[in-house]
Write a protein that holds these residues in place. Structure first.
Motif, short mmCIF file in Angstrom:
data_model
loop_
_atom_site.label_atom_id
_atom_site.label_comp_id
_atom_site.label_asym_id
_atom_site.label_seq_id
_atom_site.Cartn_x
_atom_site.Cartn_y
_atom_site.Cartn_z
N VAL A 116 0.82 -1.22 0.00
CA VAL A 116 0.00 0.00 0.00
C VAL A 116 0.85 1.26 0.00
O VAL A 116 0.34 2.36 -0.29
CB VAL A 116 -0.97 0.02 1.20
CG1 VAL A 116 -1.98 -1.11 1.09
CG2 VAL A 116 -0.23 -0.06 2.54
N GLY A 117 2.13 1.14 0.34
CA GLY A 117 2.96 2.33 0.38
C GLY A 117 4.44 2.03 0.46
O GLY A 117 4.85 0.91 0.78
N VAL A 118 5.23 3.06 0.16
CA VAL A 118 6.69 2.99 0.19
C VAL A 118 7.22 4.16 1.00
O VAL A 118 6.78 5.31 0.81
CB VAL A 118 7.28 3.04 -1.24
CG1 VAL A 118 8.78 3.28 -1.21
CG2 VAL A 118 6.95 1.75 -1.99
N VAL A 119 8.18 3.87 1.87
CA VAL A 119 8.91 4.91 2.60
C VAL A 119 10.37 4.81 2.17
O VAL A 119 11.02 3.78 2.41
CB VAL A 119 8.78 4.73 4.12
CG1 VAL A 119 9.53 5.85 4.85
CG2 VAL A 119 7.31 4.71 4.54
N GLY A 120 10.87 5.85 1.51
CA GLY A 120 12.24 5.85 1.02
C GLY A 120 13.14 6.73 1.86
O GLY A 120 12.82 7.91 2.09
N LEU A 121 14.24 6.18 2.33
CA LEU A 121 15.22 6.90 3.15
C LEU A 121 16.48 7.08 2.32
O LEU A 121 17.16 6.10 2.00
CB LEU A 121 15.52 6.11 4.42
CG LEU A 121 14.30 5.70 5.26
CD1 LEU A 121 14.73 4.80 6.42
CD2 LEU A 121 13.54 6.92 5.76
N ALA A 122 16.78 8.32 1.93
CA ALA A 122 17.92 8.61 1.05
C ALA A 122 17.96 7.64 -0.12
O ALA A 122 18.98 7.02 -0.41
CB ALA A 122 19.23 8.53 1.84
N PRO A 123 16.84 7.48 -0.83
CA PRO A 123 16.78 6.45 -1.86
C PRO A 123 17.62 6.77 -3.08
O PRO A 123 17.77 7.93 -3.47
CB PRO A 123 15.29 6.41 -2.22
CG PRO A 123 14.80 7.79 -1.93
CD PRO A 123 15.58 8.24 -0.73
N TRP A 124 18.15 5.72 -3.68
CA TRP A 124 18.89 5.82 -4.94
C TRP A 124 17.87 5.73 -6.07
O TRP A 124 17.41 4.65 -6.43
CB TRP A 124 19.91 4.68 -5.01
CG TRP A 124 20.59 4.54 -6.33
CD1 TRP A 124 20.99 5.53 -7.17
CD2 TRP A 124 20.98 3.30 -6.96
NE1 TRP A 124 21.60 5.00 -8.29
CE2 TRP A 124 21.61 3.64 -8.18
CE3 TRP A 124 20.87 1.96 -6.59
CZ2 TRP A 124 22.10 2.66 -9.05
CZ3 TRP A 124 21.36 1.00 -7.45
CH2 TRP A 124 21.99 1.35 -8.67
N THR A 159 23.80 9.32 -2.75
CA THR A 159 22.63 9.33 -3.62
C THR A 159 22.14 10.77 -3.72
O THR A 159 22.39 11.58 -2.82
CB THR A 159 21.51 8.42 -3.09
OG1 THR A 159 21.13 8.85 -1.77
CG2 THR A 159 21.95 6.97 -3.05
N SER A 160 21.45 11.08 -4.78
CA SER A 160 21.11 12.46 -5.09
C SER A 160 19.76 12.87 -4.51
O SER A 160 18.73 12.32 -4.93
CB SER A 160 21.09 12.67 -6.60
OG SER A 160 20.51 13.90 -6.94
N PRO A 161 19.76 13.85 -3.58
CA PRO A 161 18.46 14.35 -3.11
C PRO A 161 17.67 15.02 -4.23
O PRO A 161 16.44 14.93 -4.26
CB PRO A 161 18.83 15.34 -2.00
CG PRO A 161 20.28 15.66 -2.18
CD PRO A 161 20.89 14.48 -2.87
N ALA A 162 18.35 15.67 -5.16
CA ALA A 162 17.64 16.31 -6.28
C ALA A 162 16.96 15.26 -7.16
O ALA A 162 15.83 15.46 -7.62
CB ALA A 162 18.62 17.14 -7.10
N ALA A 163 17.65 14.14 -7.38
CA ALA A 163 17.06 13.09 -8.22
C ALA A 163 15.88 12.42 -7.54
O ALA A 163 14.88 12.10 -8.18
CB ALA A 163 18.13 12.05 -8.57
N SER A 164 15.98 12.19 -6.22
CA SER A 164 14.84 11.56 -5.53
C SER A 164 13.66 12.52 -5.48
O SER A 164 12.50 12.11 -5.60
CB SER A 164 15.23 11.08 -4.13
OG SER A 164 15.39 12.15 -3.21
N LYS A 165 13.94 13.81 -5.33
CA LYS A 165 12.85 14.80 -5.35
C LYS A 165 12.19 14.82 -6.72
O LYS A 165 10.94 14.89 -6.83
CB LYS A 165 13.39 16.18 -4.99
CG LYS A 165 12.30 17.23 -4.83
CD LYS A 165 12.88 18.56 -4.36
CE LYS A 165 11.77 19.58 -4.11
NZ LYS A 165 12.33 20.88 -3.64
N ALA A 166 12.98 14.75 -7.77
CA ALA A 166 12.43 14.73 -9.13
C ALA A 166 11.57 13.49 -9.35
O ALA A 166 10.51 13.55 -10.00
CB ALA A 166 13.56 14.79 -10.15
#
Length: 219
Positions: free
Chosen positions: A121-129, A155-162
């Motif tokens: 039902v959901g995903v929690v990503g911590l500093a995800p690649w 890992t890129s915070p900008a990429a995970s935000k995108a």
């Protein structure tokens, strides 16, 4: 080579939900995962810190140890294959129980790829690649919560935000949150990472239980 392994941190007889923790790894590495590897140990510490929360809310809390350390393939990633195996085991034991995937680094990418399992039902990503162009179709109809340190060099915070921004029209709900001054390994601001997991899991399970039964929720 040993197969994937499930370590169970809480085992209620009739869980209200399952939280499956997914650890990080490397882009290419076919060595077996061992308990001494920092990527696994990091999520083992997270699992220990979540025990009280899981017991209080009757959650089956489980950590998957992958077969090998690397992602290794874009078409058939090793940790995604192992996660699908784990989901099959857990959902056979507890049919109909909702699952939230919680992944750090490569585990976050793995969670997003495996989110199309019917039980998730959901995903929690911590500093995800989540590199540019990462497929996001599996997140459709799920809740997505991402936390990323602003000075992460692995890992890129900008990429995970995108990725989160690209997923908003697919996901039931998708949010991205920064941890100012935090890096990749969750060593600093440890309580912030733990609280984010607890709050996100609670929010996701409450929302999904309201969808099915408006008068029920999670404490």
């Amino acid at each position: 080579m040993p197969g994937p392994r499930l370590d169970r941190y809480t085992t209620p007889d009739h869980p209200k939900a399952i939280v499956l923790l997914l650890h990080g790894g490397q882009q290419q590495n076919v060595e077996p995962v061992e308990n001494t590897h920092a990527s696994w140990w990091r999520m083992a510490l997270m699992a220990r810190s979540l025990r009280r929360f899981a017991r209080r809310n009757e959650i089956a809390l489980t950590l998957l140890q992958y077969r090998v350390r690397g992602w290794n393939s874009e078409t058939d990633p090793a940790p995604v294959r192992d996660t699908r195996w784990a989901l099959a085991q857990l959902t056979a034991e507890h049919p109909g129980v909702p699952v939230v995937l919680v992944g750090h680094s490569m585990g976050g990418r793995t969670a997003c790829r495996a989110a199309d399992d019917p039980a998730v039902v959901g995903v929690v990503g911590l500093a995800p690649w989540l590199p540019p162009g990462e497929p996001n179709g599996a997140i459709g109809g799920r809740y997505l919560r991402v936390l990323h340190g602003t000075v992460d060099r692995w890992t890129s915070p900008a990429a995970s935000k995108a990725y989160v921004e690209r997923s908003r029209h697919l996901a039931t709900s998708a949010t991205w949150q920064p941890v100012e001054g935090a890096g990749h390994f969750m060593a600093r601001h440890l309580s912030t990472w733990r609280r984010f997991v607890e709050d996100s899991v609670s929010e996701i399970l409450t929302a999904t239980s309201h969808e099915e039964a408006p008068n029920e929720g999670i404490a």
